[in-house]
Design a protein around this motif. Structure first.
Motif, PDB file in Angstrom:
ATOM      1  N   ARG A 169      13.840 -12.166 -25.436  1.00 15.24           N
ATOM      2  CA  ARG A 169      13.753 -13.530 -25.979  1.00 15.24           C
ATOM      3  C   ARG A 169      15.147 -14.035 -26.356  1.00 15.24           C
ATOM      4  O   ARG A 169      15.459 -14.193 -27.540  1.00 15.24           O
ATOM      5  CB  ARG A 169      12.841 -13.536 -27.211  1.00 15.24           C
ATOM      6  CG  ARG A 169      11.398 -13.173 -26.923  1.00 15.24           C
ATOM      7  CD  ARG A 169      10.518 -13.261 -28.171  1.00 15.24           C
ATOM      8  NE  ARG A 169      11.085 -12.644 -29.355  1.00 15.24           N
ATOM      9  CZ  ARG A 169      11.024 -11.334 -29.647  1.00 15.24           C
ATOM     10  NH1 ARG A 169      10.435 -10.500 -28.836  1.00 15.24           N
ATOM     11  NH2 ARG A 169      11.559 -10.866 -30.761  1.00 15.24           N
TER      12      ARG A 169
ATOM     13  N   ASP B 245      16.576 -16.775 -26.432  1.00 14.29           N
ATOM     14  CA  ASP B 245      16.699 -18.023 -27.185  1.00 14.29           C
ATOM     15  C   ASP B 245      16.331 -17.857 -28.654  1.00 14.29           C
ATOM     16  O   ASP B 245      16.604 -18.749 -29.463  1.00 14.29           O
ATOM     17  CB  ASP B 245      15.842 -19.119 -26.553  1.00 14.29           C
ATOM     18  CG  ASP B 245      16.354 -19.498 -25.174  1.00 14.29           C
ATOM     19  OD1 ASP B 245      17.568 -19.357 -24.935  1.00 14.29           O
ATOM     20  OD2 ASP B 245      15.538 -19.903 -24.344  1.00 14.29           O
ATOM     21  N   ASP B 246      15.722 -16.724 -29.007  1.00 17.77           N
ATOM     22  CA  ASP B 246      15.366 -16.481 -30.407  1.00 17.77           C
ATOM     23  C   ASP B 246      16.570 -16.072 -31.242  1.00 17.77           C
ATOM     24  O   ASP B 246      16.476 -16.009 -32.460  1.00 17.77           O
ATOM     25  CB  ASP B 246      14.296 -15.385 -30.522  1.00 17.77           C
ATOM     26  CG  ASP B 246      12.932 -15.865 -30.076  1.00 17.77           C
ATOM     27  OD1 ASP B 246      12.793 -17.071 -29.760  1.00 17.77           O
ATOM     28  OD2 ASP B 246      12.005 -15.043 -30.046  1.00 17.77           O
ATOM     29  N   ALA B 247      17.683 -15.773 -30.585  1.00 18.58           N
ATOM     30  CA  ALA B 247      18.922 -15.398 -31.281  1.00 18.58           C
ATOM     31  C   ALA B 247      18.693 -14.251 -32.256  1.00 18.58           C
ATOM     32  O   ALA B 247      19.028 -14.337 -33.428  1.00 18.58           O
ATOM     33  CB  ALA B 247      19.536 -16.600 -31.979  1.00 18.58           C
TER      34      ALA B 247
ATOM     35  N   ARG C   7      24.832 -16.267 -20.863  1.00 16.31           N
ATOM     36  CA  ARG C   7      23.614 -16.515 -20.079  1.00 16.31           C
ATOM     37  C   ARG C   7      23.523 -15.617 -18.838  1.00 16.31           C
ATOM     38  O   ARG C   7      22.916 -15.990 -17.838  1.00 16.31           O
ATOM     39  CB  ARG C   7      23.515 -17.983 -19.661  1.00 16.31           C
ATOM     40  CG  ARG C   7      23.577 -18.959 -20.813  1.00 16.31           C
ATOM     41  CD  ARG C   7      22.201 -19.374 -21.194  1.00 16.31           C
ATOM     42  NE  ARG C   7      22.226 -20.427 -22.197  1.00 16.31           N
ATOM     43  CZ  ARG C   7      21.687 -20.293 -23.392  1.00 16.31           C
ATOM     44  NH1 ARG C   7      21.101 -19.180 -23.729  1.00 16.31           N
ATOM     45  NH2 ARG C   7      21.713 -21.280 -24.263  1.00 16.31           N
TER      46      ARG C   7
ATOM     47  N   ARG D 173      21.702 -12.898 -17.941  1.00 18.40           N
ATOM     48  CA  ARG D 173      20.543 -12.072 -18.303  1.00 18.40           C
ATOM     49  C   ARG D 173      20.473 -10.805 -17.463  1.00 18.40           C
ATOM     50  O   ARG D 173      20.061  -9.756 -17.950  1.00 18.40           O
ATOM     51  CB  ARG D 173      19.249 -12.891 -18.158  1.00 18.40           C
ATOM     52  CG  ARG D 173      18.063 -12.192 -18.782  1.00 18.40           C
ATOM     53  CD  ARG D 173      16.990 -13.182 -19.190  1.00 18.40           C
ATOM     54  NE  ARG D 173      15.962 -12.502 -19.940  1.00 18.40           N
ATOM     55  CZ  ARG D 173      14.904 -11.906 -19.394  1.00 18.40           C
ATOM     56  NH1 ARG D 173      14.731 -11.928 -18.093  1.00 18.40           N
ATOM     57  NH2 ARG D 173      14.023 -11.307 -20.156  1.00 18.40           N
TER      58      ARG D 173
END
Length: 118
Positions: free
Chosen positions: A23, A25-27, A83, A85
């Motif tokens: 996840r 984007d959950d940082a 970014r 991944r």
């Protein structure tokens, strides 16, 4: 710090790094992960642990894998930050490979401590 606490701390460290990949984007890592001297285990390792157990080869055997785990976690964070991944996933695989090695070396330290203090 107990060895069990160290094991739990590193399990959480790995879990958080892998969660960041799952996840991004959950940082989960809202800031850089600590280096091997800043984490709770690292502070114990560099201080009380070294003072009490530094003479044991099993104690010294922890240093390399512990440092490598932190290097890999930092690489995961850096890859996510850019970014990338695919690289984060590759590094996550390395972290998963290192985790049982670290836990095994902690178990070996427990054995060595018991043998040393009979």
């Amino acid at each position: 710090m107990t060895i069990d606490a160290a094991k739990n701390s590193h399990r959480l460290f790995v879990r958080d790094a892998l969660a960041a990949i799952a996840r991004p984007d959950d940082a989960v890592f809202s800031k850089d992960p600590p280096d091997q001297h800043q984490c709770a285990f690292g502070r114990w390792y560099d201080g009380d642990g070294r003072q009490h157990f530094g003479q044991l080869p099993a104690f010294g055997a922890l240093e390399g894998v512990h440092a490598r785990m932190h290097q890999v976690a930092t690489a995961i964070y850096a890859a996510l930050h850019t970014r990338n991944r695919e690289e984060a996933i590759r590094q996550g695989g390395e972290l998963m490979r290192l985790e049982p090695e670290m836990l095994g070396k902690l178990d070996a330290l427990v054995t060595a401590i018991h043998e040393d203090h009979g």
